[in-house]
Design a protein around this motif. Sequence first.
Motif, PDB file in Angstrom:
ATOM      1  N   ALA A 152       0.755  -1.161  -0.091  1.00 21.19           N
ATOM      2  CA  ALA A 152       0.053  -0.156  -0.109  1.00 21.19           C
ATOM      3  C   ALA A 152       0.841   1.196  -0.116  1.00 21.19           C
ATOM      4  O   ALA A 152       0.216   2.390  -0.286  1.00 21.19           O
ATOM      5  CB  ALA A 152      -1.058   0.141   1.122  1.00 21.19           C
ATOM      6  N   ARG A 153       2.305   1.142   0.007  1.00 15.55           N
ATOM      7  CA  ARG A 153       3.118   2.218   0.214  1.00 15.55           C
ATOM      8  C   ARG A 153       3.059   2.913  -1.157  1.00 15.55           C
ATOM      9  O   ARG A 153       3.166   2.400  -2.219  1.00 15.55           O
ATOM     10  CB  ARG A 153       4.540   1.837   0.510  1.00 15.55           C
ATOM     11  N   ASP A 154       3.039   4.430  -1.110  1.00 18.17           N
ATOM     12  CA  ASP A 154       3.059   5.120  -2.209  1.00 18.17           C
ATOM     13  C   ASP A 154       4.605   5.336  -2.697  1.00 18.17           C
ATOM     14  O   ASP A 154       5.384   5.527  -1.895  1.00 18.17           O
ATOM     15  CB  ASP A 154       2.476   6.556  -2.190  1.00 18.17           C
ATOM     16  N   ILE A 155       4.728   5.289  -4.041  1.00 18.80           N
ATOM     17  CA  ILE A 155       6.147   5.603  -4.996  1.00 18.80           C
ATOM     18  C   ILE A 155       5.725   6.564  -5.663  1.00 18.80           C
ATOM     19  O   ILE A 155       4.892   6.683  -6.566  1.00 18.80           O
ATOM     20  CB  ILE A 155       6.532   4.153  -5.342  1.00 18.80           C
ATOM     21  N   THR A 156       6.587   7.701  -5.610  1.00 20.63           N
ATOM     22  CA  THR A 156       6.588   8.840  -6.774  1.00 20.63           C
ATOM     23  C   THR A 156       7.616   8.617  -7.522  1.00 20.63           C
ATOM     24  O   THR A 156       8.852   8.218  -7.415  1.00 20.63           O
ATOM     25  CB  THR A 156       6.416  10.199  -6.100  1.00 20.63           C
ATOM     26  N   TYR A 157       7.471   8.591  -8.893  1.00 21.99           N
ATOM     27  CA  TYR A 157       8.433   8.373  -9.808  1.00 21.99           C
ATOM     28  C   TYR A 157       8.237   9.453 -11.125  1.00 21.99           C
ATOM     29  O   TYR A 157       7.002   9.913 -11.466  1.00 21.99           O
ATOM     30  CB  TYR A 157       8.625   7.174 -10.392  1.00 21.99           C
ATOM     31  N   VAL A 158       9.104   9.447 -11.850  1.00 22.51           N
ATOM     32  CA  VAL A 158       9.156  10.286 -13.066  1.00 22.51           C
ATOM     33  C   VAL A 158       9.195   9.386 -14.565  1.00 22.51           C
ATOM     34  O   VAL A 158      10.158   8.686 -14.502  1.00 22.51           O
ATOM     35  CB  VAL A 158      10.080  11.652 -13.314  1.00 22.51           C
ATOM     36  N   ASN A 159       8.253   9.465 -15.449  1.00 17.98           N
ATOM     37  CA  ASN A 159       8.365   8.395 -16.500  1.00 17.98           C
ATOM     38  C   ASN A 159       9.309   9.039 -17.556  1.00 17.98           C
ATOM     39  O   ASN A 159       9.862  10.239 -17.280  1.00 17.98           O
ATOM     40  CB  ASN A 159       6.941   8.330 -17.036  1.00 17.98           C
ATOM     41  N   SER A 160       9.398   8.282 -18.648  1.00 22.62           N
ATOM     42  CA  SER A 160      10.283   8.856 -19.643  1.00 22.62           C
ATOM     43  C   SER A 160       9.856   9.781 -20.353  1.00 22.62           C
ATOM     44  O   SER A 160      10.784  10.414 -21.113  1.00 22.62           O
ATOM     45  CB  SER A 160      10.564   7.546 -20.724  1.00 22.62           C
ATOM     46  N   ASP A 180       0.270  -1.552  -6.845  1.00 25.33           N
ATOM     47  CA  ASP A 180       0.039  -1.239  -8.372  1.00 25.33           C
ATOM     48  C   ASP A 180       1.203  -1.419  -9.363  1.00 25.33           C
ATOM     49  O   ASP A 180       0.960  -2.058 -10.525  1.00 25.33           O
ATOM     50  CB  ASP A 180      -0.455   0.125  -8.455  1.00 25.33           C
ATOM     51  N   ILE A 181       2.290  -1.053  -9.061  1.00 22.76           N
ATOM     52  CA  ILE A 181       3.462  -1.234  -9.997  1.00 22.76           C
ATOM     53  C   ILE A 181       3.827  -2.719  -9.936  1.00 22.76           C
ATOM     54  O   ILE A 181       3.980  -2.856 -11.167  1.00 22.76           O
ATOM     55  CB  ILE A 181       4.610  -0.486  -9.258  1.00 22.76           C
ATOM     56  N   PHE A 182       3.764  -3.201  -9.006  1.00 18.29           N
ATOM     57  CA  PHE A 182       4.159  -4.889  -9.125  1.00 18.29           C
ATOM     58  C   PHE A 182       3.088  -5.557 -10.122  1.00 18.29           C
ATOM     59  O   PHE A 182       3.299  -6.437 -10.788  1.00 18.29           O
ATOM     60  CB  PHE A 182       3.741  -5.566  -7.460  1.00 18.29           C
ATOM     61  N   HIS A 185       1.441  -4.182 -12.389  1.00 16.54           N
ATOM     62  CA  HIS A 185       1.684  -3.749 -13.910  1.00 16.54           C
ATOM     63  C   HIS A 185       2.986  -4.463 -14.223  1.00 16.54           C
ATOM     64  O   HIS A 185       2.687  -4.855 -15.371  1.00 16.54           O
ATOM     65  CB  HIS A 185       2.019  -2.030 -13.662  1.00 16.54           C
ATOM     66  N   VAL A 186       3.942  -4.606 -13.552  1.00 13.65           N
ATOM     67  CA  VAL A 186       4.878  -5.435 -14.064  1.00 13.65           C
ATOM     68  C   VAL A 186       4.594  -6.937 -14.405  1.00 13.65           C
ATOM     69  O   VAL A 186       4.968  -7.112 -15.585  1.00 13.65           O
ATOM     70  CB  VAL A 186       6.317  -5.568 -12.759  1.00 13.65           C
ATOM     71  N   ILE A 187       3.890  -7.429 -13.830  1.00 14.71           N
ATOM     72  CA  ILE A 187       3.393  -8.760 -14.099  1.00 14.71           C
ATOM     73  C   ILE A 187       2.691  -8.807 -15.438  1.00 14.71           C
ATOM     74  O   ILE A 187       2.872  -9.622 -16.165  1.00 14.71           O
ATOM     75  CB  ILE A 187       2.630  -9.481 -12.937  1.00 14.71           C
ATOM     76  N   ASN A 188       1.547  -7.945 -15.342  1.00 14.93           N
ATOM     77  CA  ASN A 188       0.731  -7.843 -16.442  1.00 14.93           C
ATOM     78  C   ASN A 188       1.489  -7.377 -17.994  1.00 14.93           C
ATOM     79  O   ASN A 188       1.230  -7.921 -18.878  1.00 14.93           O
ATOM     80  CB  ASN A 188      -0.423  -6.809 -16.198  1.00 14.93           C
ATOM     81  N   HIS A 189       2.364  -6.584 -17.727  1.00 16.40           N
ATOM     82  CA  HIS A 189       3.293  -6.000 -18.830  1.00 16.40           C
ATOM     83  C   HIS A 189       4.145  -7.098 -19.438  1.00 16.40           C
ATOM     84  O   HIS A 189       4.291  -7.319 -20.573  1.00 16.40           O
ATOM     85  CB  HIS A 189       4.284  -5.070 -18.355  1.00 16.40           C
ATOM     86  N   ALA A 190       4.618  -8.065 -18.527  1.00 18.67           N
ATOM     87  CA  ALA A 190       5.181  -9.510 -18.935  1.00 18.67           C
ATOM     88  C   ALA A 190       4.390 -10.015 -19.766  1.00 18.67           C
ATOM     89  O   ALA A 190       4.739 -10.709 -20.758  1.00 18.67           O
ATOM     90  CB  ALA A 190       5.943 -10.099 -17.772  1.00 18.67           C
ATOM     91  N   THR A 191       3.081 -10.398 -19.294  1.00 16.32           N
ATOM     92  CA  THR A 191       2.294 -11.139 -19.853  1.00 16.32           C
ATOM     93  C   THR A 191       1.893 -10.576 -21.373  1.00 16.32           C
ATOM     94  O   THR A 191       1.759 -11.597 -22.138  1.00 16.32           O
ATOM     95  CB  THR A 191       0.941 -11.334 -19.063  1.00 16.32           C
TER      96      THR A 191
END
Length: 73
Positions: free
Chosen positions: A14-22, A33-35, A37-43
């Motif tokens: 549940a911890r928020d991560i703030t990042y800047v995209n490309s 949510d990020i985790f 996304h990574v799994i779905n993106h690999a699929t």
Amino acid sequence: ERESRQIIRDYNMARDITYVNSQGDSHTNTIGDIFLHVINHATYHRGQAALLLRQAGVHPPVTDLAYMQRAQA
């Protein structure tokens, strides 16, 4: 799978991560949510690779989790 389970155990999903995209845009998402996304993106990319192999006349390997689990049983 082992590493994925370790991440789920070791991090607060549940911890928020703030990042800047490309494109330079700032976003905030939870670790969960990020985790996901990574799994779905690999699929998504496995599906793309399978399609390209079929279009080239090559039978792609099985990537279905349920099939792989039954094969190991």
